[in-house]
Design an enzyme around this catalytic site. Sequence first.
Site, PDB file in Angstrom:
ATOM      1  N   GLU A  14       0.719  -1.082   0.060  1.00  0.00           N
ATOM      2  CA  GLU A  14      -0.388  -0.043  -0.006  1.00  0.00           C
ATOM      3  C   GLU A  14       0.635   1.476   0.148  1.00  0.00           C
ATOM      4  O   GLU A  14       1.941   1.436   0.649  1.00  0.00           O
ATOM      5  CB  GLU A  14      -1.209   0.390   1.060  1.00  0.00           C
ATOM      6  CG  GLU A  14      -2.323  -0.565   0.863  1.00  0.00           C
ATOM      7  CD  GLU A  14      -3.285   0.148   0.085  1.00  0.00           C
ATOM      8  OE1 GLU A  14      -2.835   1.210  -0.310  1.00  0.00           O
ATOM      9  OE2 GLU A  14      -4.326  -0.059   0.183  1.00  0.00           O
ATOM     10  N   ASN A 149     -10.063   5.387   1.539  1.00  0.00           N
ATOM     11  CA  ASN A 149      -9.174   5.004   0.187  1.00  0.00           C
ATOM     12  C   ASN A 149      -9.370   6.515  -0.945  1.00  0.00           C
ATOM     13  O   ASN A 149      -9.754   7.485  -0.475  1.00  0.00           O
ATOM     14  CB  ASN A 149      -9.224   3.678  -0.576  1.00  0.00           C
ATOM     15  CG  ASN A 149      -8.247   2.607  -0.058  1.00  0.00           C
ATOM     16  OD1 ASN A 149      -7.015   3.162   0.128  1.00  0.00           O
ATOM     17  ND2 ASN A 149      -9.113   1.955   0.775  1.00  0.00           N
ATOM     18  N   ASP A 201     -10.016   1.769  -4.474  1.00  0.00           N
ATOM     19  CA  ASP A 201      -8.736   1.539  -3.690  1.00  0.00           C
ATOM     20  C   ASP A 201      -7.947   3.089  -4.004  1.00  0.00           C
ATOM     21  O   ASP A 201      -8.276   3.318  -3.766  1.00  0.00           O
ATOM     22  CB  ASP A 201      -8.243   0.213  -3.516  1.00  0.00           C
ATOM     23  CG  ASP A 201      -7.342   0.231  -2.453  1.00  0.00           C
ATOM     24  OD1 ASP A 201      -7.054   0.579  -1.748  1.00  0.00           O
ATOM     25  OD2 ASP A 201      -7.454  -1.540  -2.421  1.00  0.00           O
TER      26      ASP A 201
END
Length: 290
Positions: A14, A149, A201
């Site tokens: 991430e 996100n 995302d």
Amino acid sequence: MAKINLTVHCATGESPAWDAAARAWYWVDIPAKRVWRLDTAGKARSWDLPEMAGCVAPRARGGLIAGMETGMYDVDLFDNGTVATTLLGKPADLGAGMRFNDGRTDRQGRFWSSTMFMDMSAAKNIGQLYRYDGNGLSQPVVSGLLTQNGLSWSPDGKTMYLSDSHPKSRLVWAFDYDTATGIPSNRRVFANLADHVGRPDGAVVDADGCYWICANDAGALLRFTPQGKLDRRIDVPFAKPSMCTFGGPDLRTMIVTSIVSGKPEDAEWGGSVILLNPGVQGLADASCAF
């Protein structure tokens, strides 16, 4: 369009961020409690953190700022493999079972991230978005989030994007953004991924002002124009792309992290980190200035 597998595998990769001064990308593997660095020569190395970090961004003075399990922290990485962390602020709502998630700096160098309840199956909409700037950690700016996100800003900084990737939401919002105060307003739906594929995302805005979102569970990157129209799709070799950003000397290279899906067909690529050239130029994210 070449896709280069960095042969780095993460459980939950991430928050890739390009540090122009260091000529390197940084990102995290959340459950592994690890931060990674990749330089332009292709050399990758990692450091172990004392707790999970959901996001990182370079700091103008050097080092990183991170949203972690127990607050926002300064993070200094040393060549001998050690790490030093200093607490910058802890929101009152950051209780058991929670942590910070996606984060990014705005064009003025303020750092933003939201809290989330880690057990997504509980569907608790208790996440709150925070800003870190010269006044320290703000009060909640946006509340009621399930799994925040998709933070990014338009080239002029006057539009802020934010998404909720939980299966019960799948929305991307746009806000008017006051660049002088760092206050968003006029929240509206920018894109509903229920009308497309996957869950929204991590994201990034390119030099054309278009918004690239990782379509988690759909194995794709989707590009939306500033008017919210889908105009491009790039398929990636893993099922769960998690975040993308531009970097490299000319800002034409995109790095994409991913999450292990556990599906047999995703065994080879799931959790990989790739570099690709999407044919457009990105924007340099500001380092955290505070």
